[in-house]
Design an enzyme around this catalytic site. Structure first.
Site, PDB file in Angstrom:
ATOM      1  N   CYS A 213      38.958  30.404  36.067  1.00 20.67           N
ATOM      2  CA  CYS A 213      39.454  31.681  36.565  1.00 20.67           C
ATOM      3  C   CYS A 213      40.255  32.415  35.494  1.00 20.67           C
ATOM      4  O   CYS A 213      40.085  33.616  35.286  1.00 20.67           O
ATOM      5  CB  CYS A 213      40.312  31.453  37.806  1.00 20.67           C
ATOM      6  SG  CYS A 213      41.020  32.965  38.491  1.00 20.67           S
TER       7      CYS A 213
ATOM      8  N   CYS B 226      42.294  29.168  42.736  1.00 18.91           N
ATOM      9  CA  CYS B 226      42.763  30.468  42.288  1.00 18.91           C
ATOM     10  C   CYS B 226      42.113  31.593  43.084  1.00 18.91           C
ATOM     11  O   CYS B 226      40.900  31.645  43.216  1.00 18.91           O
ATOM     12  CB  CYS B 226      42.448  30.611  40.804  1.00 18.91           C
ATOM     13  SG  CYS B 226      43.002  32.131  40.045  1.00 18.91           S
TER      14      CYS B 226
END
Length: 209
Positions: A102, A202
């Site tokens: 991420c 995330c």
């Protein structure tokens, strides 16, 4: 110590997640004289997920700081570059870390590249990490270092940051303990002050896989 000098002339794109860390990161940079533009990255949206509340909280922070704000839709890219890879690794019997993907693909990939194209001098986030020279003998060579709050250290998730990116990234929380961050948010009346830390993947949080 900031790796970006002459703060009052610098334009910064700050990622506002709707949490207390990015809130205080924005507060500190605003107080230091940076020209800020708040950005909320919309990466995941299903019924019942927290994205709606997070976006509202991020907008509230931007309004209180008196800065511009926009939402960037990265749901398609997030699925392709983070989630699909995550599940592929699980099916292969490996233990992936989606937060690393991420950060490298989304926050310091697509978001960072967008900010550079738009003419911003740097991007900033509420990560707990420090950027400073790797040694006194090599003052122009920057590296990732642990923050003051070792329990919140996020350098592991950021190790893919390149040298050219480190020159255009700010982590304002490097010198603060988490408790001090919450106290700052409280003293300035931000509703994110008591918001729980995010857990799980995330931009998504906890999920069953």
């Amino acid at each position: 110590m900031s790796n970006i000098t002459h703060a009052k002339t610098k334009k910064i794109a700050i990622g506002l997640s709707g949490g207390v860390d990015s809130t205080v990161a924005g507060l500190l940079l605003k107080e230091q004289g940076y020209e800020l533009h708040g950005v909320f990255l919309e990466c995941y949206k299903t019924p019942g997920c927290r994205v709606e509340d997070d976006r509202k909280d991020a907008l509230d922070v931007a309004l209180r700081l008196g800065i511009t704000f926009e939402v960037i839709d990265l749901k398609k890219e997030y699925k392709q570059r983070v989630l699909d890879l995550y599940f592929e690794e699980l099916r292969a019997g490996r233990t992936p870390n989606p937060d690393i993907a991420c950060n490298s693909e989304i926050k310091f990939g697509l978001f960072y590249d967008w900010a550079m194209r738009k003419g911003f001098d740097a991007v900033a986030t509420g990560h707990y990490a420090d950027i400073r020279p790797i040694s006194s003998a090599r003052p122009k060579r920057l590296g990732l270092h642990q923050p003051v709050d070792k329990q919140k250290d996020q350098t592991y998730f950021l190790y893919r940051l390149r040298q050219d990116q480190l020159e255009h990234v700010l982590f304002p929380l490097a010198g603060l303990q988490k408790q001090a961050v919450r106290e700052l948010a409280t003293s300035h009346g931000f509703r994110t002050a008591s918001k729980p830390d995010s857990q799980g993947i995330c931009f998504i949080g906890e999920m069953n896989v």
